[in-house]
Design a protein around this motif. Structure first.
Motif, PDB file in Angstrom:
ATOM      1  N   ALA A   1       0.805  -1.220   0.000  1.00 26.60           N
ATOM      2  CA  ALA A   1       0.000   0.000   0.000  1.00 26.60           C
ATOM      3  C   ALA A   1       0.839   1.272   0.000  1.00 26.60           C
ATOM      4  CB  ALA A   1      -0.930   0.011   1.210  1.00 26.60           C
ATOM      5  N   LEU A   2       2.088   1.181   0.413  1.00 23.83           N
ATOM      6  CA  LEU A   2       2.878   2.388   0.629  1.00 23.83           C
ATOM      7  C   LEU A   2       3.440   2.916  -0.685  1.00 23.83           C
ATOM      8  CD1 LEU A   2       4.869   1.392   3.847  1.00 23.83           C
ATOM      9  CD2 LEU A   2       2.647   2.543   3.665  1.00 23.83           C
TER      10      LEU A   2
ATOM     11  N   LYS B   1      -9.543   5.169   0.764  1.00 24.86           N
ATOM     12  CA  LYS B   1     -10.390   5.954  -0.152  1.00 24.86           C
ATOM     13  C   LYS B   1     -11.807   5.398  -0.295  1.00 24.86           C
ATOM     14  CE  LYS B   1      -7.163   5.277  -3.195  1.00 24.86           C
ATOM     15  NZ  LYS B   1      -6.325   5.256  -4.444  1.00 24.86           N
ATOM     16  N   GLY B   2     -12.356   4.893   0.779  1.00 27.55           N
ATOM     17  CA  GLY B   2     -13.742   4.450   0.740  1.00 27.55           C
ATOM     18  C   GLY B   2     -13.972   3.080   0.152  1.00 27.55           C
ATOM     19  N   MET B   3     -12.928   2.417  -0.283  1.00 29.07           N
ATOM     20  CA  MET B   3     -13.069   1.070  -0.841  1.00 29.07           C
ATOM     21  C   MET B   3     -13.107   0.031   0.265  1.00 29.07           C
ATOM     22  SD  MET B   3     -10.535   1.035  -4.167  1.00 29.07           S
ATOM     23  CE  MET B   3      -9.129   1.814  -3.379  1.00 29.07           C
ATOM     24  N   SER B   4     -13.635  -1.141  -0.054  1.00 35.57           N
ATOM     25  CA  SER B   4     -13.500  -2.262   0.875  1.00 35.57           C
ATOM     26  C   SER B   4     -12.021  -2.626   0.957  1.00 35.57           C
ATOM     27  CB  SER B   4     -14.303  -3.469   0.393  1.00 35.57           C
ATOM     28  OG  SER B   4     -13.715  -4.024  -0.776  1.00 35.57           O
TER      29      SER B   4
ATOM     30  N   TRP C   1      -9.404  -2.531  -2.152  1.00 39.46           N
ATOM     31  CA  TRP C   1      -8.245  -1.649  -1.982  1.00 39.46           C
ATOM     32  C   TRP C   1      -6.935  -2.414  -2.190  1.00 39.46           C
ATOM     33  CZ3 TRP C   1      -4.975  -1.966   2.515  1.00 39.46           C
ATOM     34  CH2 TRP C   1      -4.013  -0.947   2.603  1.00 39.46           C
ATOM     35  N   ARG C   2      -6.849  -3.613  -1.628  1.00 45.95           N
ATOM     36  CA  ARG C   2      -5.640  -4.417  -1.818  1.00 45.95           C
ATOM     37  C   ARG C   2      -5.458  -4.779  -3.293  1.00 45.95           C
ATOM     38  NH1 ARG C   2      -6.556  -8.417   3.407  1.00 45.95           N
ATOM     39  NH2 ARG C   2      -5.591  -7.051   4.993  1.00 45.95           N
ATOM     40  N   ARG C   3      -6.543  -5.165  -3.944  1.00 42.71           N
ATOM     41  CA  ARG C   3      -6.418  -5.486  -5.373  1.00 42.71           C
ATOM     42  C   ARG C   3      -5.994  -4.255  -6.173  1.00 42.71           C
ATOM     43  NH1 ARG C   3     -10.509  -9.406  -4.027  1.00 42.71           N
ATOM     44  NH2 ARG C   3     -12.114  -7.793  -3.983  1.00 42.71           N
ATOM     45  N   ASP C   4      -6.508  -3.089  -5.783  1.00 45.42           N
ATOM     46  CA  ASP C   4      -6.130  -1.860  -6.477  1.00 45.42           C
ATOM     47  C   ASP C   4      -4.659  -1.531  -6.254  1.00 45.42           C
ATOM     48  OD1 ASP C   4      -7.052   0.557  -8.009  1.00 45.42           O
ATOM     49  OD2 ASP C   4      -6.326   1.571  -6.197  1.00 45.42           O
ATOM     50  N   ASN C   5      -4.147  -1.794  -5.060  1.00 44.33           N
ATOM     51  CA  ASN C   5      -2.720  -1.578  -4.803  1.00 44.33           C
ATOM     52  C   ASN C   5      -1.860  -2.388  -5.764  1.00 44.33           C
ATOM     53  OD1 ASN C   5      -3.164   0.169  -2.627  1.00 44.33           O
ATOM     54  ND2 ASN C   5      -3.178  -1.508  -1.140  1.00 44.33           N
ATOM     55  N   VAL C   6      -2.239  -3.647  -5.958  1.00 44.90           N
ATOM     56  CA  VAL C   6      -1.500  -4.510  -6.880  1.00 44.90           C
ATOM     57  C   VAL C   6      -1.638  -4.001  -8.312  1.00 44.90           C
ATOM     58  CG1 VAL C   6      -1.330  -6.840  -7.838  1.00 44.90           C
ATOM     59  CG2 VAL C   6      -1.686  -6.522  -5.380  1.00 44.90           C
TER      60      VAL C   6
ATOM     61  N   ASN D   1      -6.606 -16.523  -6.568  1.00 44.13           N
ATOM     62  CA  ASN D   1      -5.978 -15.227  -6.833  1.00 44.13           C
ATOM     63  C   ASN D   1      -6.799 -14.068  -6.282  1.00 44.13           C
ATOM     64  OD1 ASN D   1      -3.487 -15.356  -8.652  1.00 44.13           O
ATOM     65  ND2 ASN D   1      -4.875 -16.713  -9.751  1.00 44.13           N
ATOM     66  N   TYR D   2      -8.019 -13.991  -6.732  1.00 43.08           N
ATOM     67  CA  TYR D   2      -8.855 -12.821  -6.488  1.00 43.08           C
ATOM     68  C   TYR D   2      -9.204 -12.672  -5.014  1.00 43.08           C
ATOM     69  CZ  TYR D   2     -12.685  -9.492  -7.315  1.00 43.08           C
ATOM     70  OH  TYR D   2     -13.508  -8.381  -7.303  1.00 43.08           O
ATOM     71  N   ASP D   3      -9.590 -13.760  -4.389  1.00 45.11           N
ATOM     72  CA  ASP D   3     -10.143 -13.681  -3.037  1.00 45.11           C
ATOM     73  C   ASP D   3      -9.104 -13.770  -1.932  1.00 45.11           C
ATOM     74  OD1 ASP D   3     -13.114 -13.707  -3.671  1.00 45.11           O
ATOM     75  OD2 ASP D   3     -12.459 -15.524  -4.718  1.00 45.11           O
ATOM     76  N   ASP D   4      -7.941 -14.350  -2.209  1.00 46.18           N
ATOM     77  CA  ASP D   4      -6.963 -14.576  -1.144  1.00 46.18           C
ATOM     78  C   ASP D   4      -5.631 -13.859  -1.376  1.00 46.18           C
ATOM     79  OD1 ASP D   4      -8.464 -16.707   0.502  1.00 46.18           O
ATOM     80  OD2 ASP D   4      -8.546 -17.515  -1.536  1.00 46.18           O
ATOM     81  N   LEU D   5      -5.182 -13.798  -2.632  1.00 46.25           N
ATOM     82  CA  LEU D   5      -3.919 -13.131  -2.932  1.00 46.25           C
ATOM     83  C   LEU D   5      -4.133 -11.682  -3.383  1.00 46.25           C
ATOM     84  CD1 LEU D   5      -2.132 -16.017  -4.894  1.00 46.25           C
ATOM     85  CD2 LEU D   5      -2.086 -15.540  -2.448  1.00 46.25           C
ATOM     86  N   TYR D   6      -5.394 -11.304  -3.560  1.00 46.19           N
ATOM     87  CA  TYR D   6      -5.750  -9.946  -4.005  1.00 46.19           C
ATOM     88  C   TYR D   6      -5.055  -9.607  -5.326  1.00 46.19           C
ATOM     89  CZ  TYR D   6      -7.433 -10.176   0.688  1.00 46.19           C
ATOM     90  OH  TYR D   6      -8.081 -10.613   1.823  1.00 46.19           O
ATOM     91  N   ALA D   7      -4.962 -10.623  -6.153  1.00 47.32           N
ATOM     92  CA  ALA D   7      -4.375 -10.506  -7.483  1.00 47.32           C
ATOM     93  C   ALA D   7      -5.474 -10.794  -8.498  1.00 47.32           C
ATOM     94  CB  ALA D   7      -3.235 -11.510  -7.638  1.00 47.32           C
TER      95      ALA D   7
END
Length: 520
Positions: free
Chosen positions: A172-173, A223-226, A230-235, A281-287
């Motif tokens: 996230a950073l 930013k208001g995301m779940s 948010w984690r998927r967006d970071n990736v 991927n989607y649900d656990d690795l946020y990829a």
């Protein structure tokens, strides 16, 4: 020009234009196919065999891997150069890997640059070199006393999250993302690689009873995301910026990712695969590979389908079909295969030497699956001879060229033009005029052993793939005389950095006096 013992008549003729035609039929021995092997360095899985090996042994063992896979007609090596916040090359951005020298931060002695050396050795054997990095994993354990004082865990503890007995970079950073992109920038700038490659380690795999503690960052940047979105967006943001950085520097360098083999199970999403994977991927690795392809910021996707064809919960057959149907046309699709399971798994299907050959045949049945990669290198080096013999006799009987970088098909305007021939005792050295309109990576040599015409779309006619050695005004290639003497017809083509192939120059072999570049 050297006329000593002339045995060749070289006539430069433009053959019919060809290219990597989409209409080229899928067959048992395709001319173009991605054939890769992962060479893992973490925990000395494949190379170096031991982290205390001398430099000369390291080099000999790496060459043994290359020579093994060259004989098997592979054409890509995916080499792990960053596994845990470290480096297999000299850099101020990370310490030397302990898997190379036995102690993190310790340079090899006598000193050499392993990455530069490996790239040269791979290219000299006709391999593409894909530099494999693990961006988010910082350590393999929590023993900070064994870390170099130059490791990011020591220098930037505020970047780290402890999880599952390891340290991870916090995706996230913004400063972490910048740092990781700078690492990629340096590799792309300094080294003559063909691709940057990431594997399946994004956010770490779930551990029961333990949360990935990035909630302070979520409160600051969410930013208001779940938290999941948010984690998927970071990736996604990191991958897009990585792609843009690569293409800005060298547009021919590919960006490829080999995610875990299951995007989502159909039980949670009707678009998912008919699988029952414990993590996805989607649900656990946020990829989210679907987002990467839709955003057009990866060149190839290489899902890891490390299961047998008929596996009950994650069938290779079902997953190959799912990826073929869900990969967009702008992204190349290859499949990852688990050769580490051969004779080494509770699933007894892996005791059948035909499992891997059958998997290759299955993927060749889909027009948009254009090759395979195999984890990992050591499993065919003096091992599993029954499988390697099947591949050598059947699926990989002839060499193949990798595909052109996606969305980069173009005409190679230069063609090989012979200016000099020097017949030496064992080799014939052919000098070609320097290509002026294209950046050339390889010279291809084709030949026929009878009166058949040259057909450069026929992989059985490939004699060799020779790395282009740049000089100011010419290029010299060395071909064993034995190759040329047993062929009635030969031809040369150029391959550019994007993988496009030029028209051909025909070389007719006979015992007449030497004449070069006639009828051009």
């Amino acid at each position: 020009m050297n006329h000593k013992n002339p045995i060749y008549l070289f006539i430069s003729v433009f053959l019919l234009s060809f290219g990597y035609s989409q209409a080229q039929s899928k067959n048992s021995n395709p001319k173009n196919e991605f054939r890769a092997v992962w060479i893992a360095t973490v925990a000395n899985i494949d190379w170096p065999i031991s982290n205390t090996d001398a430099v000369e042994k390291q080099k000999a063992d790496f060459i043994a891997i290359l020579d093994t896979y060259k004989k098997l007609n592979y054409n890509v090596v995916i080499v792990q150069i960053r596994s845990a916040g470290d480096a297999m090359y000299p850099t101020n951005l990370a310490p030397w890997s302990k898997y190379l020298t036995g102690k993190q931060g310790l340079a090899p002695y006598p000193f050499y640059d392993p990455l530069d050396w490996m790239i040269t050795e791979a290219h000299d054997r006709g391999f593409e070199f894909h530099a494999w990095l693990n961006p988010y994993r910082a350590t393999m354990d929590l023993n900070t006393t064994a870390l170099s004082r130059d490791h990011d865990v020591i220098k930037h503890p505020e970047w780290m999250i402890k999880h599952g007995g390891k340290y991870y970079y916090n995706p996230a950073l913004p400063e972490v993302q910048t740092h990781l992109i700078n690492i990629v920038d340096e590799v792309v700038t300094k080294y003559d690689i063909d691709a940057i490659h990431f594997d399946d380690y994004f956010y770490p795999y779930r551990i029961k009873g333990e949360e990935f503690n990035d909630y302070a960052s979520y409160r600051k940047y969410g930013k208001g995301m779940s938290v999941e979105d948010w984690r998927r967006d970071n990736v996604n943001v990191y991958l897009k910026n990585t792609y843009d950085a690569i293409k800005k520097l060298k547009p021919w360098v590919q960006f490829g990712i080999s995610p875990f083999g299951v995007w989502r199970n159909k039980s949670v999403d009707p678009r998912g695969s008919d699988t029952q994977a414990g993590q996805t991927n989607y649900d656990d690795l946020y990829a989210d590979p679907m987002a990467w392809m839709e955003g057009n910021y990866i060149d190839y996707i290489l899902p890891q389908l490390y299961w047998s064809i008929e596996h009950k919960t994650a069938s290779y057959a079902k997953l190959s079909k799912w990826w073929a149907e869900n990969t967009n046309k702008n992204t190349a699709l290859y499949i990852g295969n688990g050769t580490y399971k051969i004779n080494n798994d509770s699933d007894k299907k892996w005791s059948n030497p035909n499992e891997i050959p059958n998997q290759i045949d299955l993927t060749r049945g889909y027009d948009n699956i254009n090759g395979n990669a195999f984890f990992s290198a050591k499993w065919f080096v003096n091992k599993n001879y029954a499988v390697t013999q099947l591949l050598k006799d059947n699926q990989y009987q002839y060499p193949a060229l990798p595909y052109v970088v996606p969305n980069s098909r173009q005409e190679v305007k230069d063609t090989p033009y012979v200016t000099n021939i020097n017949n030496q005792s064992e080799n014939t050295v052919i000098t070609l005029s320097y290509p002026t309109q294209s950046k050339i990576r390889y010279v291809m040599v084709y030949g026929t052993t009878n009166k058949n015409l040259i057909n450069i779309n026929d992989p059985s006619q490939i004699i060799n793939k020779i790395a282009f050695k740049e000089t100011k005004d010419s290029i010299a290639i060395s071909i064993p005389k034995l190759y040329l003497e047993k062929h009635n017809n030969c031809a040369l083509t150029f391959v550019d950095y994007f993988g496009n192939e030029s028209q051909a120059t025909l070389l007719k072999v006979n015992n007449q006096n030497l004449n070069t570049n006639e009828n051009r």
